[in-house]
Design a protein around this motif. Structure first.
Motif, PDB file in Angstrom:
ATOM      1  N   ASN A   9      47.550  46.058 -50.829  1.00  0.00           N
ATOM      2  CA  ASN A   9      46.312  45.516 -50.267  1.00  0.00           C
ATOM      3  C   ASN A   9      45.159  46.504 -50.383  1.00  0.00           C
ATOM      4  O   ASN A   9      44.032  46.121 -50.674  1.00  0.00           O
ATOM      5  CB  ASN A   9      46.518  45.077 -48.826  1.00  0.00           C
ATOM      6  CG  ASN A   9      47.303  43.792 -48.727  1.00  0.00           C
ATOM      7  OD1 ASN A   9      47.343  43.008 -49.672  1.00  0.00           O
ATOM      8  ND2 ASN A   9      47.943  43.571 -47.598  1.00  0.00           N
ATOM      9  N   ARG A  12      43.897  46.329 -53.883  1.00  0.00           N
ATOM     10  CA  ARG A  12      43.064  45.133 -54.089  1.00  0.00           C
ATOM     11  C   ARG A  12      41.667  45.339 -53.516  1.00  0.00           C
ATOM     12  O   ARG A  12      40.680  44.918 -54.106  1.00  0.00           O
ATOM     13  CB  ARG A  12      43.714  43.909 -53.442  1.00  0.00           C
ATOM     14  CG  ARG A  12      44.858  43.373 -54.265  1.00  0.00           C
ATOM     15  CD  ARG A  12      45.342  42.056 -53.765  1.00  0.00           C
ATOM     16  NE  ARG A  12      44.422  40.992 -54.190  1.00  0.00           N
ATOM     17  CZ  ARG A  12      44.533  39.741 -53.810  1.00  0.00           C
ATOM     18  NH1 ARG A  12      45.504  39.381 -52.995  1.00  0.00           N
ATOM     19  NH2 ARG A  12      43.679  38.829 -54.235  1.00  0.00           N
ATOM     20  N   ILE A  13      41.578  45.975 -52.360  1.00  0.00           N
ATOM     21  CA  ILE A  13      40.265  46.269 -51.759  1.00  0.00           C
ATOM     22  C   ILE A  13      39.475  47.182 -52.678  1.00  0.00           C
ATOM     23  O   ILE A  13      38.302  46.931 -52.957  1.00  0.00           O
ATOM     24  CB  ILE A  13      40.436  46.902 -50.361  1.00  0.00           C
ATOM     25  CG1 ILE A  13      40.976  45.872 -49.365  1.00  0.00           C
ATOM     26  CG2 ILE A  13      39.120  47.495 -49.866  1.00  0.00           C
ATOM     27  CD1 ILE A  13      41.440  46.465 -48.047  1.00  0.00           C
ATOM     28  N   TYR A  16      38.350  45.297 -55.760  1.00  0.00           N
ATOM     29  CA  TYR A  16      37.313  44.326 -55.403  1.00  0.00           C
ATOM     30  C   TYR A  16      35.954  45.010 -55.220  1.00  0.00           C
ATOM     31  O   TYR A  16      34.923  44.471 -55.587  1.00  0.00           O
ATOM     32  CB  TYR A  16      37.715  43.586 -54.126  1.00  0.00           C
ATOM     33  CG  TYR A  16      36.762  42.489 -53.738  1.00  0.00           C
ATOM     34  CD1 TYR A  16      36.748  41.278 -54.428  1.00  0.00           C
ATOM     35  CD2 TYR A  16      35.885  42.646 -52.678  1.00  0.00           C
ATOM     36  CE1 TYR A  16      35.880  40.264 -54.079  1.00  0.00           C
ATOM     37  CE2 TYR A  16      35.011  41.633 -52.320  1.00  0.00           C
ATOM     38  CZ  TYR A  16      35.014  40.443 -53.020  1.00  0.00           C
ATOM     39  OH  TYR A  16      34.143  39.437 -52.669  1.00  0.00           O
ATOM     40  N   PHE A  56      44.353  39.806 -47.829  1.00  0.00           N
ATOM     41  CA  PHE A  56      43.145  40.145 -48.588  1.00  0.00           C
ATOM     42  C   PHE A  56      42.138  39.001 -48.600  1.00  0.00           C
ATOM     43  O   PHE A  56      40.949  39.209 -48.419  1.00  0.00           O
ATOM     44  CB  PHE A  56      43.517  40.541 -50.015  1.00  0.00           C
ATOM     45  CG  PHE A  56      42.330  40.843 -50.866  1.00  0.00           C
ATOM     46  CD1 PHE A  56      41.675  42.053 -50.761  1.00  0.00           C
ATOM     47  CD2 PHE A  56      41.842  39.906 -51.756  1.00  0.00           C
ATOM     48  CE1 PHE A  56      40.561  42.332 -51.527  1.00  0.00           C
ATOM     49  CE2 PHE A  56      40.735  40.174 -52.534  1.00  0.00           C
ATOM     50  CZ  PHE A  56      40.096  41.388 -52.416  1.00  0.00           C
ATOM     51  N   ASP A  57      42.607  37.789 -48.802  1.00  0.00           N
ATOM     52  CA  ASP A  57      41.695  36.642 -48.875  1.00  0.00           C
ATOM     53  C   ASP A  57      40.894  36.445 -47.595  1.00  0.00           C
ATOM     54  O   ASP A  57      39.794  35.897 -47.633  1.00  0.00           O
ATOM     55  CB  ASP A  57      42.464  35.370 -49.213  1.00  0.00           C
ATOM     56  CG  ASP A  57      43.013  35.403 -50.627  1.00  0.00           C
ATOM     57  OD1 ASP A  57      42.497  36.192 -51.451  1.00  0.00           O
ATOM     58  OD2 ASP A  57      43.964  34.659 -50.906  1.00  0.00           O
ATOM     59  N   GLN A  58      41.425  36.896 -46.471  1.00  0.00           N
ATOM     60  CA  GLN A  58      40.720  36.743 -45.202  1.00  0.00           C
ATOM     61  C   GLN A  58      39.637  37.799 -44.984  1.00  0.00           C
ATOM     62  O   GLN A  58      38.811  37.654 -44.099  1.00  0.00           O
ATOM     63  CB  GLN A  58      41.702  36.793 -44.033  1.00  0.00           C
ATOM     64  CG  GLN A  58      42.599  35.597 -43.951  1.00  0.00           C
ATOM     65  CD  GLN A  58      43.545  35.679 -42.774  1.00  0.00           C
ATOM     66  OE1 GLN A  58      43.514  36.613 -41.986  1.00  0.00           O
ATOM     67  NE2 GLN A  58      44.411  34.692 -42.653  1.00  0.00           N
ATOM     68  N   LYS A  60      37.682  39.160 -47.637  1.00  0.00           N
ATOM     69  CA  LYS A  60      36.717  39.235 -48.741  1.00  0.00           C
ATOM     70  C   LYS A  60      35.269  39.113 -48.261  1.00  0.00           C
ATOM     71  O   LYS A  60      34.403  39.853 -48.718  1.00  0.00           O
ATOM     72  CB  LYS A  60      37.022  38.181 -49.794  1.00  0.00           C
ATOM     73  CG  LYS A  60      38.192  38.545 -50.681  1.00  0.00           C
ATOM     74  CD  LYS A  60      38.652  37.391 -51.511  1.00  0.00           C
ATOM     75  CE  LYS A  60      37.931  37.345 -52.823  1.00  0.00           C
ATOM     76  NZ  LYS A  60      38.479  36.310 -53.717  1.00  0.00           N
ATOM     77  N   ALA A  61      34.995  38.210 -47.339  1.00  0.00           N
ATOM     78  CA  ALA A  61      33.624  38.042 -46.839  1.00  0.00           C
ATOM     79  C   ALA A  61      33.149  39.312 -46.141  1.00  0.00           C
ATOM     80  O   ALA A  61      31.986  39.713 -46.281  1.00  0.00           O
ATOM     81  CB  ALA A  61      33.546  36.852 -45.890  1.00  0.00           C
ATOM     82  N   LEU A  63      34.227  42.360 -46.821  1.00  0.00           N
ATOM     83  CA  LEU A  63      34.072  43.392 -47.843  1.00  0.00           C
ATOM     84  C   LEU A  63      32.750  43.258 -48.592  1.00  0.00           C
ATOM     85  O   LEU A  63      32.208  44.256 -49.067  1.00  0.00           O
ATOM     86  CB  LEU A  63      35.234  43.331 -48.836  1.00  0.00           C
ATOM     87  CG  LEU A  63      36.594  43.738 -48.295  1.00  0.00           C
ATOM     88  CD1 LEU A  63      37.667  43.473 -49.340  1.00  0.00           C
ATOM     89  CD2 LEU A  63      36.598  45.184 -47.860  1.00  0.00           C
ATOM     90  N   ASP A  64      32.214  42.062 -48.673  1.00  0.00           N
ATOM     91  CA  ASP A  64      30.935  41.863 -49.370  1.00  0.00           C
ATOM     92  C   ASP A  64      29.788  42.597 -48.688  1.00  0.00           C
ATOM     93  O   ASP A  64      28.750  42.833 -49.298  1.00  0.00           O
ATOM     94  CB  ASP A  64      30.615  40.371 -49.474  1.00  0.00           C
ATOM     95  CG  ASP A  64      31.531  39.656 -50.451  1.00  0.00           C
ATOM     96  OD1 ASP A  64      32.128  40.335 -51.320  1.00  0.00           O
ATOM     97  OD2 ASP A  64      31.661  38.426 -50.335  1.00  0.00           O
TER      98      ASP A  64
END
Length: 82
Positions: A9, A12-13, A16, A56-58, A60-61, A63-64
């Motif tokens: 994870n 992935r961060i 991303y 991770f999908d939770q 993403k917002a 992380l933006d």
């Protein structure tokens, strides 16, 4: 299919967020990076815990609104904001 590990994870961060420090533009080993979230009010979690607590999908917002920084540049940013 196996459950992703915390290290998976984190990777992935990092991927991303570009895989390089947003300030000095250098690439480092995974353990050198910090995730800087300038909007502390929105941050409702600790990035140290996130790979263990949320998929991770939770995140993403969230992380933006964050920047991937090496530990040195992260300290410089916090020093410059005092």
């Amino acid at each position: 299919m196996k459950k992703p590990s915390a290290r998976d994870n984190y990777q992935r961060i990092l991927d991303y967020l570009g895989g390089r420090c947003a300030d000095c533009k250098r690439a480092f080993p995974i353990y050198v990076y910090d995730v800087h979230c300038p909007d502390e009010i929105r941050k409702d979690f600790s990035f140290a815990d996130i790979p263990k607590l949320r998929p991770f999908d939770q995140i993403k917002a969230d992380l933006d609104n964050c920047a991937l920084l090496c530990a040195n540049c992260h300290r410089i940013r916090h020093h410059d904001t005092k």
